[in-house]
Write a protein that holds these residues in place. Structure first.
Motif, mmCIF file in Angstrom:
data_model
loop_
_atom_site.group_PDB
_atom_site.id
_atom_site.type_symbol
_atom_site.label_atom_id
_atom_site.label_comp_id
_atom_site.label_asym_id
_atom_site.label_seq_id
_atom_site.Cartn_x
_atom_site.Cartn_y
_atom_site.Cartn_z
ATOM 1 N N GLY A 126 0.803 -1.302 -0.036
ATOM 2 C CA GLY A 126 -0.257 -0.016 -0.027
ATOM 3 C C GLY A 126 0.773 1.345 0.057
ATOM 4 N N MET A 127 0.102 2.443 0.032
ATOM 5 C CA MET A 127 0.876 3.579 0.132
ATOM 6 C C MET A 127 1.257 4.019 1.678
ATOM 7 S SD MET A 127 -1.014 5.901 -2.741
ATOM 8 C CE MET A 127 0.086 7.258 -2.751
ATOM 9 N N GLU A 128 2.292 4.840 1.703
ATOM 10 C CA GLU A 128 2.423 5.303 3.219
ATOM 11 C C GLU A 128 1.271 6.257 3.630
ATOM 12 O OE1 GLU A 128 4.419 4.435 5.271
ATOM 13 O OE2 GLU A 128 5.905 3.556 3.963
ATOM 14 N N ALA A 129 0.753 5.905 4.632
ATOM 15 C CA ALA A 129 -0.442 7.110 5.093
ATOM 16 C C ALA A 129 -0.184 8.322 5.256
ATOM 17 C CB ALA A 129 -0.981 6.359 6.483
ATOM 18 N N THR A 130 1.082 8.518 5.392
ATOM 19 C CA THR A 130 1.579 9.949 5.448
ATOM 20 C C THR A 130 1.606 10.723 4.032
ATOM 21 O OG1 THR A 130 3.910 9.275 5.076
ATOM 22 C CG2 THR A 130 3.212 9.971 7.406
ATOM 23 N N THR A 131 1.564 10.121 2.881
ATOM 24 C CA THR A 131 1.556 10.321 1.631
ATOM 25 C C THR A 131 -0.201 10.761 1.159
ATOM 26 O OG1 THR A 131 3.122 8.923 0.990
ATOM 27 C CG2 THR A 131 1.667 9.810 -0.716
ATOM 28 N N LEU A 132 -0.947 9.995 1.748
ATOM 29 C CA LEU A 132 -2.437 10.358 1.768
ATOM 30 C C LEU A 132 -2.819 11.603 2.532
ATOM 31 C CD1 LEU A 132 -4.169 6.951 1.318
ATOM 32 C CD2 LEU A 132 -3.627 8.575 -0.417
ATOM 33 N N THR A 133 -2.293 11.557 3.578
ATOM 34 C CA THR A 133 -2.492 12.675 4.494
ATOM 35 C C THR A 133 -1.890 14.046 3.908
ATOM 36 O OG1 THR A 133 -2.524 11.433 6.391
ATOM 37 C CG2 THR A 133 -2.143 13.702 6.950
ATOM 38 N N LEU A 134 -0.671 14.069 3.142
ATOM 39 C CA LEU A 134 -0.065 14.984 2.612
ATOM 40 C C LEU A 134 -1.008 15.758 1.306
ATOM 41 C CD1 LEU A 134 3.664 14.479 2.694
ATOM 42 C CD2 LEU A 134 2.164 16.424 3.869
ATOM 43 N N PHE A 135 -1.454 14.558 0.582
ATOM 44 C CA PHE A 135 -2.523 14.962 -0.526
ATOM 45 C C PHE A 135 -3.503 15.647 0.037
ATOM 46 C CE2 PHE A 135 -0.290 11.384 -3.246
ATOM 47 C CZ PHE A 135 -0.043 12.453 -4.097
ATOM 48 N N MET A 136 -4.211 15.266 1.109
ATOM 49 C CA MET A 136 -5.381 15.813 1.852
ATOM 50 C C MET A 136 -5.204 17.330 2.051
ATOM 51 S SD MET A 136 -7.349 12.846 3.834
ATOM 52 C CE MET A 136 -8.800 13.892 4.111
ATOM 53 N N GLU A 137 -4.178 17.512 2.605
ATOM 54 C CA GLU A 137 -3.630 18.848 3.232
ATOM 55 C C GLU A 137 -3.417 19.741 2.133
ATOM 56 O OE1 GLU A 137 -0.157 18.092 5.743
ATOM 57 O OE2 GLU A 137 -1.557 17.368 7.574
ATOM 58 N N ASN A 138 -2.616 19.405 1.087
ATOM 59 C CA ASN A 138 -2.186 20.165 -0.138
ATOM 60 C C ASN A 138 -3.124 20.734 -0.914
ATOM 61 O OD1 ASN A 138 0.370 20.182 0.736
ATOM 62 N ND2 ASN A 138 1.099 18.308 -0.210
ATOM 63 N N LEU A 139 -4.270 19.443 -0.923
ATOM 64 C CA LEU A 139 -5.449 20.052 -2.014
ATOM 65 C C LEU A 139 -5.922 21.378 -1.912
ATOM 66 C CD1 LEU A 139 -7.355 16.466 -2.283
ATOM 67 C CD2 LEU A 139 -6.569 17.885 -4.058
ATOM 68 N N MET A 140 -6.073 21.691 -0.326
ATOM 69 C CA MET A 140 -6.613 22.895 -0.172
ATOM 70 C C MET A 140 -5.714 24.223 -0.438
ATOM 71 S SD MET A 140 -9.536 21.879 0.779
ATOM 72 C CE MET A 140 -10.331 23.455 1.242
ATOM 73 N N ARG A 141 -4.497 23.738 -0.509
ATOM 74 C CA ARG A 141 -3.173 24.725 -0.743
ATOM 75 C C ARG A 141 -3.199 25.090 -2.273
ATOM 76 N NH1 ARG A 141 0.402 21.938 3.178
ATOM 77 N NH2 ARG A 141 -0.394 22.584 5.576
ATOM 78 N N ASP A 142 -2.922 23.892 -2.925
ATOM 79 C CA ASP A 142 -2.888 24.090 -4.238
ATOM 80 C C ASP A 142 -3.201 22.859 -5.063
ATOM 81 O OD1 ASP A 142 -1.764 24.050 -7.038
ATOM 82 O OD2 ASP A 142 0.367 25.208 -6.281
#
Length: 259
Positions: A126-142
């Motif tokens: 699977g993907m690292e959980a931190t990678t998906l968390t970063l995607f979630m956070e960055n969606l609102m920024r860029d």
């Protein structure tokens, strides 16, 4: 023939071709147009029902917050009996459809999918959980940069990366892009869904189509599913990333000869 249709709940389905019913479910951030490169040959053999998942494409006004809700709303719109082809997140919806109404789902085609997207102690594919968390956070920024990063991951390991990336960008960024809220809901589903314990209840024949170099859903996940599904056959595409139907459309279509 081609019949676009959007129901009162806001679920959009495009139906083409003649033959046995085959439902096609796209992945996170996409819409049903991502299947365009394989629609013409498949529609000569099947009656295709290309679904825009809730919040995506022309189903933008239907936003649901769980895999179970998504599956239930889609199931209400599908034929009485059908096969289902799901890519990535769409594969998890396909699995849920088969579990919820086994009498309706004849067979499954799971494309670059997985029962569990997140790496865990007992699940290395699977993907690292931190990678998906970063995607979630960055969606609102860029929004655009975050989606581009995800698309780049999808074509990693593919033989023809430039062409496949261009097709994915066209499908996501140039036509009916979902909003950031919808994408965050989808990422939350990817973070939390774990269907491993339920897979052995799927008695239907399952065709697994997977890219050998997939970095989003590693090939080990497909090999694990082949071992744990009662009736599963795996077609592994060499030199291929997360979108085998875009990298090798003719080979992808030929896999359906067994259906």
């Amino acid at each position: 023939m081609h019949w676009p249709d959007t129901d009162m709940a806001g679920i959009h389905i495009e139906t083409t071709g003649n033959g046995p019913d085959l439902v096609m479910l796209h992945g996170w951030a996409m819409h049903s147009g991502v299947w365009d490169s394989v629609v013409e040959p498949l529609s000569r053999r099947f009656r295709l029902h290309r679904v825009d998942l809730p919040g995506h494409g022309a189903s933008r006004d239907c936003v649901l917050e769980s895999l179970e809700q998504m599956t239930a709303v889609i199931a209400d719109r599908l034929p009485g009996s059908y096969s289902v082809c799901g890519w990535s997140l769409g594969g998890q919806v396909a699995i849920r459809l088969a579990l919820q109404a086994p009498e309706r789902v004849q067979r499954l085609v799971l494309v670059a999918s997985t029962p569990c997207f997140v790496k865990q102690a007992d699940w290395p594919w699977g993907m690292e959980a931190t990678t998906l968390t970063l995607f979630m956070e960055n969606l609102m920024r860029d929004y655009t940069q975050t989606l581009n990063r995800f698309l780049t991951l999808q074509i990693s390991g593919s033989e023809d990366q430039t062409r496949v990336l261009a097709r994915l960008r066209e499908s996501v960024l140039c036509d009916r892009p979902p909003d950031a809220t919808t994408l965050q809901i989808g990422l939350k589903i990817l973070q939390t869904s774990d269907l491993r314990a339920e897979l052995n209840r799927i008695g239907q024949p399952v065709l697994l189509i997977h890219g050998q170099n997939d970095v989003i859903t590693p090939a080990g996940a497909a090999e694990w599913m082949q071992q744990h599904l009662p009736q599963a056959h795996l077609r592994l595409f060499p030199h291929c990333g997360h979108a085998p139907f875009l990298s090798f459309p003719e080979r992808f279509v030929s896999c359906f000869d067994a259906l």
